[in-house]
Write a protein that holds these residues in place. Structure first.
Motif, PDB file in Angstrom:
ATOM      1  N   ASP A  16       0.832  -1.203   0.000  1.00  0.00           N
ATOM      2  CA  ASP A  16       0.000   0.000   0.000  1.00  0.00           C
ATOM      3  C   ASP A  16       0.865   1.250   0.000  1.00  0.00           C
ATOM      4  O   ASP A  16       2.078   1.191   0.195  1.00  0.00           O
ATOM      5  N   GLY A  17       0.218   2.385  -0.279  1.00  0.00           N
ATOM      6  CA  GLY A  17       0.910   3.667  -0.262  1.00  0.00           C
ATOM      7  C   GLY A  17       1.898   3.821  -1.395  1.00  0.00           C
ATOM      8  O   GLY A  17       1.684   3.351  -2.508  1.00  0.00           O
ATOM      9  N   ILE A  18       2.998   4.500  -1.106  1.00  0.00           N
ATOM     10  CA  ILE A  18       4.012   4.783  -2.115  1.00  0.00           C
ATOM     11  C   ILE A  18       4.676   3.504  -2.610  1.00  0.00           C
ATOM     12  O   ILE A  18       5.092   3.416  -3.774  1.00  0.00           O
ATOM     13  N   GLY A  19       4.759   2.494  -1.764  1.00  0.00           N
ATOM     14  CA  GLY A  19       5.330   1.217  -2.189  1.00  0.00           C
ATOM     15  C   GLY A  19       4.516   0.568  -3.287  1.00  0.00           C
ATOM     16  O   GLY A  19       5.057  -0.013  -4.227  1.00  0.00           O
ATOM     17  N   LYS A  20       3.184   0.681  -3.206  1.00  0.00           N
ATOM     18  CA  LYS A  20       2.306   0.120  -4.248  1.00  0.00           C
ATOM     19  C   LYS A  20       2.499   0.873  -5.556  1.00  0.00           C
ATOM     20  O   LYS A  20       2.516   0.273  -6.630  1.00  0.00           O
ATOM     21  N   VAL A  21       2.663   2.188  -5.482  1.00  0.00           N
ATOM     22  CA  VAL A  21       2.897   2.986  -6.689  1.00  0.00           C
ATOM     23  C   VAL A  21       4.215   2.580  -7.338  1.00  0.00           C
ATOM     24  O   VAL A  21       4.292   2.417  -8.564  1.00  0.00           O
ATOM     25  N   ILE A  22       5.249   2.390  -6.533  1.00  0.00           N
ATOM     26  CA  ILE A  22       6.547   1.963  -7.058  1.00  0.00           C
ATOM     27  C   ILE A  22       6.437   0.579  -7.692  1.00  0.00           C
ATOM     28  O   ILE A  22       6.951   0.339  -8.790  1.00  0.00           O
ATOM     29  N   ALA A  23       5.758  -0.338  -7.015  1.00  0.00           N
ATOM     30  CA  ALA A  23       5.603  -1.698  -7.541  1.00  0.00           C
ATOM     31  C   ALA A  23       4.823  -1.687  -8.850  1.00  0.00           C
ATOM     32  O   ALA A  23       5.179  -2.404  -9.797  1.00  0.00           O
ATOM     33  N   ASP A  24       3.769  -0.878  -8.932  1.00  0.00           N
ATOM     34  CA  ASP A  24       2.988  -0.800 -10.170  1.00  0.00           C
ATOM     35  C   ASP A  24       3.807  -0.214 -11.310  1.00  0.00           C
ATOM     36  O   ASP A  24       3.708  -0.669 -12.447  1.00  0.00           O
ATOM     37  N   ALA A  25       4.633   0.785 -11.020  1.00  0.00           N
ATOM     38  CA  ALA A  25       5.476   1.382 -12.052  1.00  0.00           C
ATOM     39  C   ALA A  25       6.504   0.376 -12.560  1.00  0.00           C
ATOM     40  O   ALA A  25       6.726   0.254 -13.770  1.00  0.00           O
ATOM     41  N   LEU A  26       7.124  -0.358 -11.642  1.00  0.00           N
ATOM     42  CA  LEU A  26       8.097  -1.376 -12.062  1.00  0.00           C
ATOM     43  C   LEU A  26       7.435  -2.492 -12.847  1.00  0.00           C
ATOM     44  O   LEU A  26       8.008  -3.005 -13.818  1.00  0.00           O
ATOM     45  N   LEU A  28       4.765  -2.148 -14.744  1.00  0.00           N
ATOM     46  CA  LEU A  28       4.465  -1.583 -16.053  1.00  0.00           C
ATOM     47  C   LEU A  28       5.705  -1.592 -16.945  1.00  0.00           C
ATOM     48  O   LEU A  28       5.630  -1.987 -18.113  1.00  0.00           O
ATOM     49  N   ILE A  29       6.835  -1.171 -16.402  1.00  0.00           N
ATOM     50  CA  ILE A  29       8.083  -1.179 -17.174  1.00  0.00           C
ATOM     51  C   ILE A  29       8.436  -2.585 -17.618  1.00  0.00           C
ATOM     52  O   ILE A  29       8.813  -2.820 -18.769  1.00  0.00           O
ATOM     53  N   TYR A  30       8.288  -3.556 -16.719  1.00  0.00           N
ATOM     54  CA  TYR A  30       8.584  -4.944 -17.062  1.00  0.00           C
ATOM     55  C   TYR A  30       7.661  -5.444 -18.173  1.00  0.00           C
ATOM     56  O   TYR A  30       8.104  -6.096 -19.113  1.00  0.00           O
ATOM     57  N   ASN A  31       6.365  -5.117 -18.075  1.00  0.00           N
ATOM     58  CA  ASN A  31       5.408  -5.576 -19.086  1.00  0.00           C
ATOM     59  C   ASN A  31       5.657  -4.922 -20.435  1.00  0.00           C
ATOM     60  O   ASN A  31       5.412  -5.544 -21.471  1.00  0.00           O
ATOM     61  N   VAL A  32       6.153  -3.689 -20.451  1.00  0.00           N
ATOM     62  CA  VAL A  32       6.461  -3.028 -21.717  1.00  0.00           C
ATOM     63  C   VAL A  32       7.706  -3.646 -22.343  1.00  0.00           C
ATOM     64  O   VAL A  32       7.751  -3.895 -23.552  1.00  0.00           O
ATOM     65  N   LEU A  33       8.717  -3.924 -21.538  1.00  0.00           N
ATOM     66  CA  LEU A  33       9.963  -4.464 -22.075  1.00  0.00           C
ATOM     67  C   LEU A  33       9.855  -5.942 -22.449  1.00  0.00           C
ATOM     68  O   LEU A  33      10.538  -6.401 -23.367  1.00  0.00           O
ATOM     69  N   TYR A  34       9.041  -6.689 -21.733  1.00  0.00           N
ATOM     70  CA  TYR A  34       8.907  -8.127 -21.972  1.00  0.00           C
ATOM     71  C   TYR A  34       7.430  -8.492 -22.109  1.00  0.00           C
ATOM     72  O   TYR A  34       6.827  -9.036 -21.193  1.00  0.00           O
ATOM     73  N   PRO A  35       6.817  -8.194 -23.269  1.00  0.00           N
ATOM     74  CA  PRO A  35       5.389  -8.467 -23.438  1.00  0.00           C
ATOM     75  C   PRO A  35       5.088  -9.965 -23.433  1.00  0.00           C
ATOM     76  O   PRO A  35       5.896 -10.780 -23.885  1.00  0.00           O
TER      77      PRO A  35
END
Length: 48
Positions: A16-26, A28-35
């Motif tokens: 939760d909180g800022i940790g969830k935002v960081i996890a979601d961003a990482l 997203l980056i992983y899903n873009v680089l490795y579809p």
């Protein structure tokens, strides 16, 4: 050494909180680089 004692705070941070935002961003980056729908690797024949 208790692995649960090390992992538990990390799980709590990324839940939760800022940790969830960081996890979601990482994630997203992983899903873009490795579809997931990327074509499978196939061997190609090298001409002689």
């Amino acid at each position: 050494m208790d692995l649960g004692a090390i992992v538990e705070p990390l799980i709590a941070f990324f839940s939760d909180g800022i940790g969830k935002v960081i996890a979601d961003a990482l994630r997203l980056i992983y899903n873009v680089l490795y579809p997931a729908n990327a074509p499978a690797a196939t061997p190609i024949e090298i001409p002689r």
